[in-house]
Design a protein around this motif. Structure first.
Motif, short mmCIF file in Angstrom:
data_model
loop_
_atom_site.label_atom_id
_atom_site.label_comp_id
_atom_site.label_asym_id
_atom_site.label_seq_id
_atom_site.Cartn_x
_atom_site.Cartn_y
_atom_site.Cartn_z
N VAL A 182 0.82 -1.21 0.00
CA VAL A 182 0.00 0.00 0.00
C VAL A 182 0.86 1.26 0.00
O VAL A 182 0.42 2.32 0.44
N ASP A 183 2.07 1.16 -0.53
CA ASP A 183 2.93 2.34 -0.60
C ASP A 183 2.26 3.49 -1.33
O ASP A 183 2.50 4.67 -1.01
N HIS A 184 1.45 3.18 -2.32
CA HIS A 184 0.85 4.22 -3.16
C HIS A 184 -0.65 4.36 -2.93
O HIS A 184 -1.39 4.82 -3.82
N ILE A 185 -1.09 3.94 -1.75
CA ILE A 185 -2.52 4.06 -1.40
C ILE A 185 -2.65 4.91 -0.16
O ILE A 185 -1.91 4.73 0.81
N THR A 186 -3.58 5.84 -0.19
CA THR A 186 -3.89 6.68 0.96
C THR A 186 -5.35 6.46 1.33
O THR A 186 -6.14 5.90 0.55
N ALA A 187 -5.72 6.93 2.52
CA ALA A 187 -7.12 6.86 2.92
C ALA A 187 -7.99 7.67 1.95
O ALA A 187 -9.12 7.29 1.65
N TYR A 188 -7.43 8.76 1.44
CA TYR A 188 -8.17 9.59 0.47
C TYR A 188 -8.44 8.80 -0.81
O TYR A 188 -9.54 8.84 -1.36
N LYS A 189 -7.44 8.09 -1.30
CA LYS A 189 -7.63 7.29 -2.51
C LYS A 189 -8.62 6.16 -2.28
O LYS A 189 -9.45 5.86 -3.15
N MET A 190 -8.52 5.50 -1.14
CA MET A 190 -9.42 4.39 -0.86
C MET A 190 -10.85 4.89 -0.70
O MET A 190 -11.80 4.27 -1.18
N ASP A 191 -11.01 6.03 -0.01
CA ASP A 191 -12.31 6.70 0.11
C ASP A 191 -13.41 5.71 0.51
O ASP A 191 -14.45 5.60 -0.15
N ALA A 192 -13.17 4.99 1.60
CA ALA A 192 -14.14 4.00 2.07
C ALA A 192 -14.17 4.02 3.60
O ALA A 192 -13.17 4.36 4.25
N VAL A 193 -15.32 3.66 4.15
CA VAL A 193 -15.44 3.64 5.61
C VAL A 193 -14.57 2.54 6.21
O VAL A 193 -14.12 2.63 7.35
N CYS A 194 -14.33 1.51 5.40
CA CYS A 194 -13.49 0.39 5.84
C CYS A 194 -13.10 -0.42 4.62
O CYS A 194 -13.58 -0.18 3.51
N CYS A 195 -12.22 -1.37 4.86
CA CYS A 195 -11.79 -2.28 3.80
C CYS A 195 -11.64 -3.67 4.40
O CYS A 195 -11.41 -3.81 5.62
N TYR A 196 -11.79 -4.67 3.57
CA TYR A 196 -11.56 -6.05 3.99
C TYR A 196 -10.53 -6.66 3.04
O TYR A 196 -10.72 -6.68 1.83
N THR A 197 -9.39 -7.13 3.59
CA THR A 197 -8.47 -7.91 2.77
C THR A 197 -8.92 -9.37 2.78
O THR A 197 -9.37 -9.89 3.80
N LEU A 198 -8.83 -10.01 1.63
CA LEU A 198 -9.09 -11.44 1.53
C LEU A 198 -7.75 -12.12 1.33
O LEU A 198 -7.32 -12.41 0.21
N ASP A 199 -7.06 -12.37 2.42
CA ASP A 199 -5.69 -12.89 2.38
C ASP A 199 -5.44 -13.86 3.51
O ASP A 199 -4.31 -14.06 3.92
N GLY A 200 -6.52 -14.46 4.03
CA GLY A 200 -6.39 -15.34 5.17
C GLY A 200 -6.49 -16.80 4.82
O GLY A 200 -7.04 -17.19 3.78
#
Length: 414
Positions: A182-200
């Motif tokens: 996520v080096d090139h991702i910010t909260a502004y870019k994501m613009d979401a109340v939350c996120c879920y990674t599917l990596d489990g």
């Protein structure tokens, strides 16, 4: 869900070499990640989904809300790269339908077998479709199972507009395995109340804590002269580094001797010559403050080696990687609660867990986007014996759809 389509795409994805390259100075670190990202764009665009691959190779896909009330945007994330620890090129998947139990030989490497008695998760996959590599490479289910699940879930939602949902965003990152997801991702870019990674790993699991993590690099410079005249002059950087490695604890504070909430120091990569040797060490603990103590232990070990090998020069640096996502999740309690409720709606029983590792979610949470990690049907990651269960990947895709529905509830939108 279209199970055969899901299988077809998963097999396509794992056969694209996306091995992360820690020595590269580019993002992404390997061209295959760009190739896989392009294929994802093509699949999602064919379903009528707005999708783009940005200048960094990150893929963004958006489904607009199909309800006439305000609903917060929710995001889902998976990573395109695979671990550099083992080969990831020329993957030859083995598909076993209606798995009946028993050991699973890996055809390209007869000495490698997934043992039924040593792999309890196989009992949950009886009657299912199992996918492995041929044993000469990783499979790449970490994290192409998550990628395939999100692609299928978004495609399914696009095909079924009768399913109510708010605005949804998918994000497919690069170089997660080497700490740059996520080096090139910010909260502004994501613009979401939350996120879920599917990596489990596995099914029905929500990872709500991760390690806090740093990586240390130690470089030793020796004195190199021709060995024929080396007496009293030659100082071997290799021998000095070997002495340093020999000082690492073996029965505690080591990955092979710890479990649960116990942290560790893990020398995982070493290379060098008489003149110069380099060592990389993983520092891991659930309590961030312990990383400082681990770094201090390394400094003490280095001091001892300096005394043992007069004339060497040592450079020591520690780089921050990620932090435990636990604290950030407390700021938005709905994130985990709604994931649990969504899974119960599918007739499953959710389980909260800690993960002895990290995900893009660790860094996203630190950046202000609460991001727990969901299981995605992958098993035994970072090993030749890695495998995946098709039905469990499909369950992960259904979970994405159910989470989207739960956040769309009028109560959730407040």
């Amino acid at each position: 869900m279209n199970t055969e389509r899901l299988l077809e795409r998963f097999l396509e994805f794992v056969q694209i070499d996306t091995t992360a390259r820690p020595e590269a100075d580019s993002y992404p670190s390997s061209p295959g990640q760009l190739i896989l990202g392009k294929r994802i764009c093509e699949h999602l665009a064919a379903a009528g989904i707005e999708v783009r691959q940005d200048e960094h190779g990150i893929v963004w896909a958006d489904l607009p809300a199909n309800v006439d009330r305000d609903v917060p945007r929710v995001a889902f994330c998976a990573h395109l790269d695979t671990s550099p620890e083992l080969p990831g090129a020329e993957v030859r998947p083995q598909v076993i339908r209606n798995y009946a139990g028993g050991d699973i030989p890996l055809p390209g490497s007869p000495e490698r077998v997934i043992r039924f008695d040593e792999t309890p998760a196989l009992r949950q996959a009886l009657g299912c479709t199992i996918i492995t590599s041929d044993g000469t490479t990783l499979l790449g289910a970490d994290d192409k199972s998550g990628v395939a699940a999100i692609v299928e879930a978004f495609t399914y939602l696009a095909e079924h507009p009768e399913i109510p949902h708010g605005p949804l965003r998918a994000c497919f990152t690069c170089d997660e395995e080497i700490g740059h997801g996520v080096d090139h991702i910010t909260a502004y870019k994501m613009d979401a109340v939350c996120c879920y990674t599917l990596d489990g790993v596995g099914t029905d699991t929500i990872d709500v804590e991760t390690f806090s993590a740093d990586e240390a690099k130690i470089v030793i410079e020796g004195v190199n002269v021709h060995p024929a005249i080396g007496k009293g002059k030659l100082v071997s950087a290799l021998k000095a580094m070997a002495s340093l490695v020999n000082r690492f604890p073996r029965n505690q504070l080591a990955p092979e001797a710890t479990e649960g909430r116990e942290g560790f120091l893990h020398p995982h990569r070493m290379e060098g010559t008489v003149e110069r040797a380099e060592l990389r060490i993983l520092l891991r603990d659930f309590e961030t403050g312990q990383l400082v103590r681990q770094a201090a232990m390394l400094e003490r070990m280095i001091s001892e080696v300096r005394e043992e090998f007069p004339g060497i020069k040592v450079d020591f640096e520690v780089r921050k990687q990620y932090r435990n996502l636990r604290d950030g999740l407390k700021n938005e309690p709905r994130v985990v609660a709604f994931a649990e409720e969504a899974l119960r709606a599918l007739g499953r029983t959710p389980r909260r867990a800690i993960v002895r590792g990290g995900t893009d979610g660790s860094l996203l949470t630190e950046k202000g986007v609460p991001t727990p990690n969901l299981s995605s049907g992958q098993y035994t990651p970072h090993a030749f014996t890695e495998w995946a269960c098709l039905e469990h990947i499909e369950l992960a895709a259904r979970w994405v759809v159910a989470i989207a529905q739960r956040w769309c509830d009028s109560e959730a939108a407040r």
